[in-house]
Design a protein around this motif. Structure first.
Motif, mmCIF file in Angstrom:
data_model
loop_
_atom_site.group_PDB
_atom_site.id
_atom_site.type_symbol
_atom_site.label_atom_id
_atom_site.label_comp_id
_atom_site.label_asym_id
_atom_site.label_seq_id
_atom_site.Cartn_x
_atom_site.Cartn_y
_atom_site.Cartn_z
ATOM 1 N N ALA A 39 -7.363 12.105 -23.122
ATOM 2 C CA ALA A 39 -8.339 13.177 -23.349
ATOM 3 C C ALA A 39 -8.003 14.025 -24.571
ATOM 4 C CB ALA A 39 -8.437 14.066 -22.106
ATOM 5 N N ILE A 40 -6.752 14.174 -24.896
ATOM 6 C CA ILE A 40 -6.427 14.982 -26.083
ATOM 7 C C ILE A 40 -5.905 14.106 -27.235
ATOM 8 C CG2 ILE A 40 -6.041 17.107 -24.778
ATOM 9 C CD1 ILE A 40 -3.029 16.703 -25.181
ATOM 10 N N GLN A 41 -6.134 12.805 -27.133
ATOM 11 C CA GLN A 41 -5.760 11.904 -28.224
ATOM 12 C C GLN A 41 -6.850 11.881 -29.303
ATOM 13 O OE1 GLN A 41 -2.999 10.303 -29.938
ATOM 14 N NE2 GLN A 41 -2.547 10.037 -27.776
ATOM 15 N N THR A 42 -8.100 11.938 -28.866
ATOM 16 C CA THR A 42 -9.223 11.885 -29.807
ATOM 17 C C THR A 42 -10.485 12.368 -29.119
ATOM 18 O OG1 THR A 42 -10.642 10.415 -31.120
ATOM 19 C CG2 THR A 42 -9.614 9.445 -29.202
ATOM 20 N N ARG A 43 -11.416 12.898 -29.931
ATOM 21 C CA ARG A 43 -12.706 13.287 -29.379
ATOM 22 C C ARG A 43 -13.688 12.105 -29.375
ATOM 23 N NH1 ARG A 43 -13.910 18.496 -28.130
ATOM 24 N NH2 ARG A 43 -12.430 19.475 -29.517
ATOM 25 N N SER A 44 -13.259 11.015 -29.955
ATOM 26 C CA SER A 44 -14.074 9.799 -29.953
ATOM 27 C C SER A 44 -14.323 9.368 -28.499
ATOM 28 C CB SER A 44 -13.278 8.709 -30.696
ATOM 29 O OG SER A 44 -14.081 7.635 -31.035
ATOM 30 N N GLU A 45 -15.565 9.066 -28.152
ATOM 31 C CA GLU A 45 -15.883 8.775 -26.743
ATOM 32 C C GLU A 45 -15.183 7.506 -26.258
ATOM 33 O OE1 GLU A 45 -18.077 9.330 -29.145
ATOM 34 O OE2 GLU A 45 -19.600 10.794 -28.507
ATOM 35 N N THR A 46 -15.110 6.526 -27.135
ATOM 36 C CA THR A 46 -14.372 5.301 -26.810
ATOM 37 C C THR A 46 -13.430 5.014 -27.967
ATOM 38 O OG1 THR A 46 -15.852 3.762 -27.943
ATOM 39 C CG2 THR A 46 -16.455 4.351 -25.670
ATOM 40 N N LEU A 47 -12.413 4.242 -27.709
ATOM 41 C CA LEU A 47 -11.547 3.802 -28.810
ATOM 42 C C LEU A 47 -12.183 2.610 -29.515
ATOM 43 C CD1 LEU A 47 -8.062 4.116 -27.046
ATOM 44 C CD2 LEU A 47 -9.359 5.849 -28.325
ATOM 45 N N ALA A 48 -12.996 1.874 -28.755
ATOM 46 C CA ALA A 48 -13.655 0.688 -29.328
ATOM 47 C C ALA A 48 -14.558 1.059 -30.493
ATOM 48 C CB ALA A 48 -14.453 -0.028 -28.241
ATOM 49 N N GLN A 49 -15.187 2.235 -30.419
ATOM 50 C CA GLN A 49 -16.160 2.594 -31.457
ATOM 51 C C GLN A 49 -15.499 2.845 -32.802
ATOM 52 O OE1 GLN A 49 -17.200 5.961 -29.022
ATOM 53 N NE2 GLN A 49 -17.421 7.269 -30.809
ATOM 54 N N LYS A 50 -14.195 3.008 -32.821
ATOM 55 C CA LYS A 50 -13.513 3.159 -34.109
ATOM 56 C C LYS A 50 -13.734 1.908 -34.977
ATOM 57 C CE LYS A 50 -10.143 6.471 -32.425
ATOM 58 N NZ LYS A 50 -8.827 7.088 -32.650
ATOM 59 N N ALA A 51 -13.931 0.778 -34.329
ATOM 60 C CA ALA A 51 -14.182 -0.464 -35.058
ATOM 61 C C ALA A 51 -15.467 -0.383 -35.872
ATOM 62 C CB ALA A 51 -14.260 -1.642 -34.085
ATOM 63 N N ILE A 52 -16.449 0.361 -35.334
ATOM 64 C CA ILE A 52 -17.754 0.435 -35.994
ATOM 65 C C ILE A 52 -17.596 0.983 -37.411
ATOM 66 C CG2 ILE A 52 -20.091 1.409 -35.858
ATOM 67 C CD1 ILE A 52 -19.321 -0.643 -33.608
ATOM 68 N N ALA A 53 -16.710 1.975 -37.561
ATOM 69 C CA ALA A 53 -16.498 2.578 -38.884
ATOM 70 C C ALA A 53 -15.904 1.578 -39.866
ATOM 71 C CB ALA A 53 -15.592 3.800 -38.763
ATOM 72 N N ALA A 54 -15.230 0.555 -39.333
ATOM 73 C CA ALA A 54 -14.644 -0.471 -40.196
ATOM 74 C C ALA A 54 -15.601 -1.640 -40.395
ATOM 75 C CB ALA A 54 -13.322 -0.962 -39.603
ATOM 76 N N GLY A 55 -16.784 -1.519 -39.827
ATOM 77 C CA GLY A 55 -17.778 -2.580 -40.011
ATOM 78 C C GLY A 55 -17.503 -3.822 -39.196
ATOM 79 N N ILE A 56 -16.772 -3.667 -38.110
ATOM 80 C CA ILE A 56 -16.476 -4.830 -37.262
ATOM 81 C C ILE A 56 -16.852 -4.517 -35.817
ATOM 82 C CG2 ILE A 56 -14.643 -5.607 -38.798
ATOM 83 C CD1 ILE A 56 -12.571 -4.629 -36.957
ATOM 84 N N PRO A 57 -17.066 -5.546 -34.998
ATOM 85 C CA PRO A 57 -17.472 -5.284 -33.618
ATOM 86 C C PRO A 57 -16.345 -4.664 -32.794
ATOM 87 C CG PRO A 57 -17.719 -7.632 -34.192
ATOM 88 C CD PRO A 57 -17.000 -6.974 -35.313
ATOM 89 N N GLY A 58 -16.727 -3.746 -31.925
ATOM 90 C CA GLY A 58 -15.783 -3.162 -30.979
ATOM 91 C C GLY A 58 -16.405 -3.184 -29.602
#
Lengths: 362, 326
Positions: free
Chosen positions: A200-219
């Protein structure tokens, strides 16, 4: 206003916490051999972890990182990989390593403070355990570049934790993996804890998978306590990568039922209620219930499996305990291909025995 | 055989080895179509294509992390970081991984990579572009650190670095990138990575230096000759490992030593050389070892860098004091 981009993250599982199927199952669910292999690896891992902790408590290895509660991730990843693929692990993927050529005796050597634990030539190109967080992710991209450059049909699988996704290394690695369209699968063991820091205090990102989206790859997100889901979706990502489809980031949701390592006391920062709630979701019992319900497993098979695993572990422990102590001069002997002259005097000092004594694990 | 500059010699070595070694790749920022900000990689992309000449995203740590992974697979990556001042994000990879991959797998996985970067001051560059922090890498077991000082040595030492089976940090003195030209034969012959080069034999005093500072050190030696002082000048060339044998042999003859470096003084390479001379060569010394170095200050921005960099006058002064001691 125009919408520049929208995205969604899929979340998958096949088996609920009680082992009941949810929706359509993949063909894997009827593959008795595959299920038995997955289950055996998970049971072996759990018993190995337990034994290793006992060895640590009795001063026979050093600090040890258990994978209790996260066995489905290691098993699913290890089973999904082909022998020629390359694993780039962090330090909590015991089951995945056991599916490769890492032997329990090697892992005990490593945690027993001996570099020979990562030296077994049968490990081939598999990377050693990586203790610094996420520094191996950019290396995984380099390894994946090399297999692509040589046009080899191999895939690199890099494992990391939820804390590791906060590091620049991870963003840099997935960015490069996307840019170079590398045969690389990242599997995040989101066990909810980076030592004492909760997800919960590691990131405000809802999922960790969505970080892939910023790199243009599937998550995508999967239930990491469902061995079927891990095996199925990791294998799918690996085969996509093998066929030139590029990298994937998979966030496997799990829970660290153990302390961070034997040097940690998780009661300082999390409640017993939370821990007990997550025991109800754990992966080993889940797969067992599924197989029992499908008449693919019995209590007598269970007893036999536990007996066989314990016997294997004890054999490996004996190998470890009986291993020759490392030669003091070995700290010099793999430092360079050829030891520079200025180090030969230092090596001679160690060789003469006046430099000191080997430390034990007390 | 034509006369070329140091940066052209770097380029020549890269070109030579790319032709010889299909496992070699080069990677970094702006190294492709732009040929590198100093033009060290010019022409490589046209000749060897995007598969082997890799313009990377802008992330120094990632460039070196990827190089470590490539090297672990047996490729021979040569990674460029644009300036020494931007090399610090790579230290995690160099210290925790590149330098120890061989050791922590007992030789199962190795790391035959080169990390290239221009270093040093004197070109009026912006902040963070002018440092000489070679000692940071020289401190790390498992690495080699190499600094050429001339076109011929840049060519031969870079070939040796690329062919070496262990990670090599190759620091290029950018102040002398285009200061001098030498005839460099493209014969593919590497130089040893554990040997000093005696640039000027002498019998009265030993001057040890490396990189761009050899320019001032050699100038000082010429002036000293006019004064009747016969200085031997040694180009250290390999910062790690240090060829102490050559230095000890020289000081054994001259009995005096001045070490010249651009880097800050404390815990520097000159400190290591002085310590080893004290340990192993004390009885041959007629005078204390002197060091002419940058100051223990932040490398100043360029309006003051002339005051920071050791000048020929400072070298001459140190030599005269050493000669007058006894």
């Amino acid at each position: 206003m125009n919408q520049a981009i929208t995205f969604n993250i899929e979340s998958h599982r096949f088996l609920g916490p009680d082992g009941q199927p949810e929706g359509n199952l993949p063909p894997l669910a009827e593959d008795r051999d595959a299920l038995h292999a997955l289950y055996r690896n998970m049971v072996l891992t759990r018993l190995y972890d337990e034994r290793a902790i006992a060895l640590q408590r009795t001063g026979q290895i050093g600090t040890f990182a258990s994978s209790l509660g996260q066995e489905a991730i290691g098993a699913g990843v290890g089973h999904a990989m082909r022998p020629e693929d390359i694993i780039i692990p962090s330090f909590r993927e015991n089951g995945a390593l056991l599916f490769r050529h890492f032997r329990i005796r090697d892992l005990l050597l490593y945690w027993g403070g001996d570099e020979r634990g990562m030296a077994n030539p049968e490990l081939g190109d598999d990377f050693p355990i990586c203790v610094p967080i996420s520094t191996h992710t950019t290396q995984a991209a380099g390894v994946a570049f090399a297999v692509k450059y040589r046009k080899q049909p191999r895939v690199v699988v890099c494992l990391l934790g939820d804390g590791g996704t906060s590091k620049g290394d991870f963003y840099e690695a997935i960015n490069l993996a996307g840019m170079w369209h590398l045969p690389l699968v990242f599997v995040i063991n989101n066990n909810q804890w980076a030592i004492s820091v909760p997800r919960a205090i590691q990131t405000r990102s809802e999922t960790l998978a969505q970080k892939a989206i910023a790199a243009g790859i599937p998550g995508l997100q999967i239930d990491g306590n469902d061995a079927l889901a891990v095996r199925h979706f990791v294998a799918e990502a690996i085969e996509t990568a093998r066929n030139g489809g590029g990298p994937t980031v998979i966030e496997a949701l799990s829970y660290r039922l153990c302390h961070h390592t034997t040097a940690d006391d998780a009661t300082r920062y999390r409640s017993d209620e939370e821990l007990q709630a997550h025991w109800k979701l754990e992966p080993v019992a889940r797969l067992k219930r599924f197989m029992m319900n499908a008449d693919m497993w019995s209590e007598s098979q269970e007893d036999e499996l536990i007996r066989a695993c314990k016997e294997e572990i004890e054999q490996e422990v004996r190998h470890y305990l009986d291993s020759e102590p490392p030669k003091p001069t070995s700290m010099f002997d793999s430092l360079y291909a050829e030891l520079p002259g200025e180090l030969r005097d230092q090596r001679r000092l160690v060789e003469s025995g006046v430099a000191g004594k080997e430390s034990n694990n007390d | 055989m034509t006369d070329i500059t140091l940066v052209e010699a770097v380029n020549l070595a890269l070109m030579h080895e790319m032709a010889r070694d299909p496992d070699m790749v080069v990677l970094g920022q702006d190294i492709g179509i732009n040929g590198g900000v100093f033009r060290a990689t010019v022409g490589l992309l046209e000749k060897y294509g995007e598969e082997r000449v890799l313009d990377t995203p802008l992330a120094e740590n990632m460039i070196v992390g990827a190089a470590v992974g490539m090297a672990a697979q047996g490729l021979h990556p040569v990674a460029e970081i644009q300036f020494m001042g931007f090399i610090y994000p790579t230290i995690d990879q160099m210290v925790s991984h590149a330098s120890r991959l061989r050791n922590r797998t007992r030789g199962r996985i190795t790391c035959p990579m080169v990390l290239r970067a221009p270093y040093g001051g004197g070109i009026h560059a912006p902040e963070h572009h002018s440092e000489s922090t070679e000692a940071m890498f020289a401190h790390i077991p498992g690495l080699r650190v190499v600094i050429p000082s001339s076109p011929t040595r840049a060519y031969g030492l870079l070939l040796a670095a690329i062919r070496n089976p262990d990670p090599v940090v190759f620091l290029e003195p950018k102040r002398v990138y285009r200061l001098m030209k030498q005839a460099v034969e493209d014969n593919g012959e590497a130089l040893p990575l554990d040997t000093c080069f005696v640039l000027r034999p002498g019998s009265d005093i030993t001057l040890v230096s490396w990189g761009a500072m050899l320019h001032e050190t050699l100038q000082a030696a010429e002036q000293l000759a006019d004064e009747g002082i016969d200085a031997e000048v040694i180009d250290l060339a390999t910062i790690k490992p240090i060829d102490m044998q050559t230095i000890l042999e020289s000081v054994g003859r001259t009995g005096r030593c001045v070490i010249v470096q651009e880097a800050a003084r404390t815990c520097s390479v000159s400190a290591e050389i002085a310590a080893r001379l004290a340990e192993e060569g004390l009885m041959s010394l007629f005078a204390p070892i002197r060091r002419v170095t940058g100051f223990d200050t932040v490398m100043p921005m360029f309006r003051l860098e002339g005051h920071y960099m050791p000048s020929t006058e400072r070298i001459l002064s140190a030599v005269r004091q050493t000669m007058e001691f006894a």
